[in-house]
Design an enzyme around this catalytic site. Structure first.
Site, PDB file in Angstrom:
ATOM      1  N   SER A 142      22.353   5.510  28.550  1.00 57.68           N
ATOM      2  CA  SER A 142      20.942   5.127  28.380  1.00 57.68           C
ATOM      3  C   SER A 142      20.425   5.758  27.095  1.00 57.68           C
ATOM      4  O   SER A 142      20.869   6.861  26.724  1.00 57.68           O
ATOM      5  CB  SER A 142      20.107   5.647  29.552  1.00 57.68           C
ATOM      6  OG  SER A 142      18.725   5.491  29.279  1.00 57.68           O
ATOM      7  N   TYR A 156      17.771  12.761  34.687  1.00 57.86           N
ATOM      8  CA  TYR A 156      18.458  11.480  34.435  1.00 57.86           C
ATOM      9  C   TYR A 156      18.968  11.446  32.994  1.00 57.86           C
ATOM     10  O   TYR A 156      20.125  11.088  32.738  1.00 57.86           O
ATOM     11  CB  TYR A 156      17.473  10.338  34.697  1.00 57.86           C
ATOM     12  CG  TYR A 156      17.956   8.972  34.255  1.00 57.86           C
ATOM     13  CD1 TYR A 156      18.852   8.240  35.042  1.00 57.86           C
ATOM     14  CD2 TYR A 156      17.506   8.395  33.063  1.00 57.86           C
ATOM     15  CE1 TYR A 156      19.285   6.978  34.637  1.00 57.86           C
ATOM     16  CE2 TYR A 156      17.927   7.137  32.657  1.00 57.86           C
ATOM     17  CZ  TYR A 156      18.815   6.436  33.443  1.00 57.86           C
ATOM     18  OH  TYR A 156      19.237   5.189  33.045  1.00 57.86           O
TER      19      TYR A 156
HETATM   20  P1  NAP Z   1      19.256  -1.567  39.260  1.00 59.50           P
HETATM   21  O1  NAP Z   1      18.648  -2.886  38.895  1.00 59.50           O
HETATM   22  O2  NAP Z   1      18.449  -0.578  40.028  1.00 59.50           O
HETATM   23  O3  NAP Z   1      20.633  -1.864  40.018  1.00 59.50           O
HETATM   24  C1  NAP Z   1      21.373  -0.768  40.442  1.00 59.50           C
HETATM   25  C2  NAP Z   1      22.734  -1.234  40.893  1.00 59.50           C
HETATM   26  O4  NAP Z   1      23.510  -0.074  41.152  1.00 59.50           O
HETATM   27  C3  NAP Z   1      22.694  -2.022  42.183  1.00 59.50           C
HETATM   28  O5  NAP Z   1      23.763  -2.941  42.148  1.00 59.50           O
HETATM   29  C4  NAP Z   1      22.892  -0.955  43.243  1.00 59.50           C
HETATM   30  O6  NAP Z   1      23.526  -1.433  44.438  1.00 59.50           O
HETATM   31  C5  NAP Z   1      23.850  -0.030  42.526  1.00 59.50           C
HETATM   32  N1  NAP Z   1      23.777   1.354  42.997  1.00 59.50           N
HETATM   33  C6  NAP Z   1      22.696   2.149  43.162  1.00 59.50           C
HETATM   34  N2  NAP Z   1      23.082   3.351  43.616  1.00 59.50           N
HETATM   35  C7  NAP Z   1      24.422   3.300  43.739  1.00 59.50           C
HETATM   36  C8  NAP Z   1      25.416   4.206  44.175  1.00 59.50           C
HETATM   37  N3  NAP Z   1      25.094   5.441  44.625  1.00 59.50           N
HETATM   38  N4  NAP Z   1      26.698   3.796  44.181  1.00 59.50           N
HETATM   39  C9  NAP Z   1      27.033   2.560  43.767  1.00 59.50           C
HETATM   40  N5  NAP Z   1      26.173   1.648  43.347  1.00 59.50           N
HETATM   41  C10 NAP Z   1      24.874   2.024  43.332  1.00 59.50           C
HETATM   42  O7  NAP Z   1      19.743  -0.792  37.952  1.00 59.50           O
HETATM   43  P2  NAP Z   1      19.963  -1.279  36.439  1.00 59.50           P
HETATM   44  O8  NAP Z   1      18.677  -1.161  35.729  1.00 59.50           O
HETATM   45  O9  NAP Z   1      20.737  -2.538  36.401  1.00 59.50           O
HETATM   46  O10 NAP Z   1      20.868  -0.076  35.914  1.00 59.50           O
HETATM   47  C11 NAP Z   1      22.254  -0.163  35.776  1.00 59.50           C
HETATM   48  C12 NAP Z   1      22.715   0.947  34.871  1.00 59.50           C
HETATM   49  O11 NAP Z   1      22.045   0.839  33.617  1.00 59.50           O
HETATM   50  C13 NAP Z   1      22.415   2.351  35.385  1.00 59.50           C
HETATM   51  O12 NAP Z   1      23.477   3.219  35.086  1.00 59.50           O
HETATM   52  C14 NAP Z   1      21.167   2.752  34.606  1.00 59.50           C
HETATM   53  O13 NAP Z   1      21.056   4.138  34.477  1.00 59.50           O
HETATM   54  C15 NAP Z   1      21.456   2.072  33.281  1.00 59.50           C
HETATM   55  N6  NAP Z   1      20.261   1.846  32.450  1.00 59.50           N
HETATM   56  C16 NAP Z   1      19.264   1.001  32.855  1.00 59.50           C
HETATM   57  C17 NAP Z   1      18.155   0.828  32.039  1.00 59.50           C
HETATM   58  C18 NAP Z   1      16.999  -0.076  32.406  1.00 59.50           C
HETATM   59  O14 NAP Z   1      15.953  -0.042  31.722  1.00 59.50           O
HETATM   60  N7  NAP Z   1      17.123  -0.904  33.446  1.00 59.50           N
HETATM   61  C19 NAP Z   1      18.059   1.519  30.832  1.00 59.50           C
HETATM   62  C20 NAP Z   1      19.089   2.365  30.467  1.00 59.50           C
HETATM   63  C21 NAP Z   1      20.185   2.515  31.283  1.00 59.50           C
HETATM   64  P3  NAP Z   1      22.653  -2.066  45.673  1.00 59.50           P
HETATM   65  O15 NAP Z   1      22.282  -3.454  45.206  1.00 59.50           O
HETATM   66  O16 NAP Z   1      23.618  -2.062  46.807  1.00 59.50           O
HETATM   67  O17 NAP Z   1      21.471  -1.177  45.853  1.00 59.50           O
END
Ligand code: NAP
Length: 247
Positions: A142, A156
């Protein structure tokens, strides 16, 4: 291509978009999910509707036994060629002087230990040293790793800093074993993660701080991930790629 890609947290958000993009490029996709089976099944059904192959496997990356199960299921599905360490969590907005030990242990366990354990299992299968045929690992970091996220979630940000360092170290460790390891640092991306931090509209509210003045989409991250997974990136390893609209 008869190669399997594991996407942890592939049921929603960036992981979902990555699973769909990997399937489009011919990977058989293992869609990991923590608890939302319906969302994971929808991703599998969407891939199968386009004649792709996918399975959903429940795997909380904070639980080592779940990770071992995930890789065993992937082994039955085919030969592992790619791992996308995407699963990650934020917590409620807080200052460091308000954070409990439980919160910190959970955050580091899921975001850092989980990713390293998944990479361990992938290296055991992909490394030419272990008789494997090589492969690629993409870690989802991130831009928080560089910004520090003061007053929001420094824990985080620190977990993602660890992912960046891990990416460089592992890439160099396995660089002659057929494995490339890279990371993407997404900026503000429109997914459910902001709601889990207690602020569903966070990404849109902060969009004015992004030089491009908009949030990014999960597809825009997935496009970068699948490029890193492809042979077009054959000389790219140990790199951390900002996909953040200039932030
Ligand atoms: P999200 O929409 O909240 O989706 C999270 C995903 O991870 C879901 O598929 C969830 O499964 C799964 N998950 C949550 N906790 C878990 C665990 N303990 N073990 C295995 N799977 C788990 O998140 P996202 O925004 O797509 O983020 C994905 C990645 O991108 C993360 O690493 C996050 O830190 C990074 N990121 C996101 C952003 C942003 O702005 N969105 C920015 C920078 C980095 P369920 O569906 O079963 O709950």
């Amino acid at each position: 291509m008869d190669s399997v890609a594991i996407v942890t947290g592939g049921s929603r958000g960036i992981g979902r978009a990555t699973a769909l993009a990997a399937a489009k490029r011919g990977y058989k996709v293992v869609v990991g999910y923590a608890s939302n089976k319906a969302a994971a099944d929808e991703v599998v059904a969407t891939i199968e509707a386009s004649n792709g192959k996918a399975i959903a496997v429940k795997c909380d990356v904070g639980v080592e036994a779940d990770i071992l199960h995930l890789f065993k299921e992937a082994d039955k599905f085919g030969k592992l060629g790619a791992l996308v360490n995407n699963a990650g969590v934020v917590d409620k907005t807080a200052r460091v002087d308000e954070m409990s030990a439980e919160r910190l242990v959970r955050m580091m366990n899921i975001n850092v230990v989980g990713s390293i354990l998944c990479a361990r299992e992938a290296v055991k299968r992909m490394s030419t040293t272990h008789g494997g045929a090589g492969g690629v690992i993409v870690n989802i970091s991130s831009v928080a790793a560089t910004l520090g996220s003061p007053g929001l979630y420094v824990d985080y940000a620190a977990s993602k800093g660890a992912i960046d360092t891990f990416t460089v170290g592992l890439a160099r460790e396995v660089s002659t074993e057929g494995i490339r390891v890279n990371a993407i640092r997404p900026g503000l991306i429109d997914t459910d993660i902001h709601a889990s931090g207690g602020e569903p509209d966070r990404a849109h509210r902060l969009a004015h701080m992004v030089p491009m003045k908009r949030v990014g989409t999960a597809d825009e991250i997935a496009n970068a991930v699948v490029w890193l997974m492809s042979d077009e990136a054959s000389y790219v390893t140990g790199t951390i790629f900002d996909v953040s609209g200039g932030r």
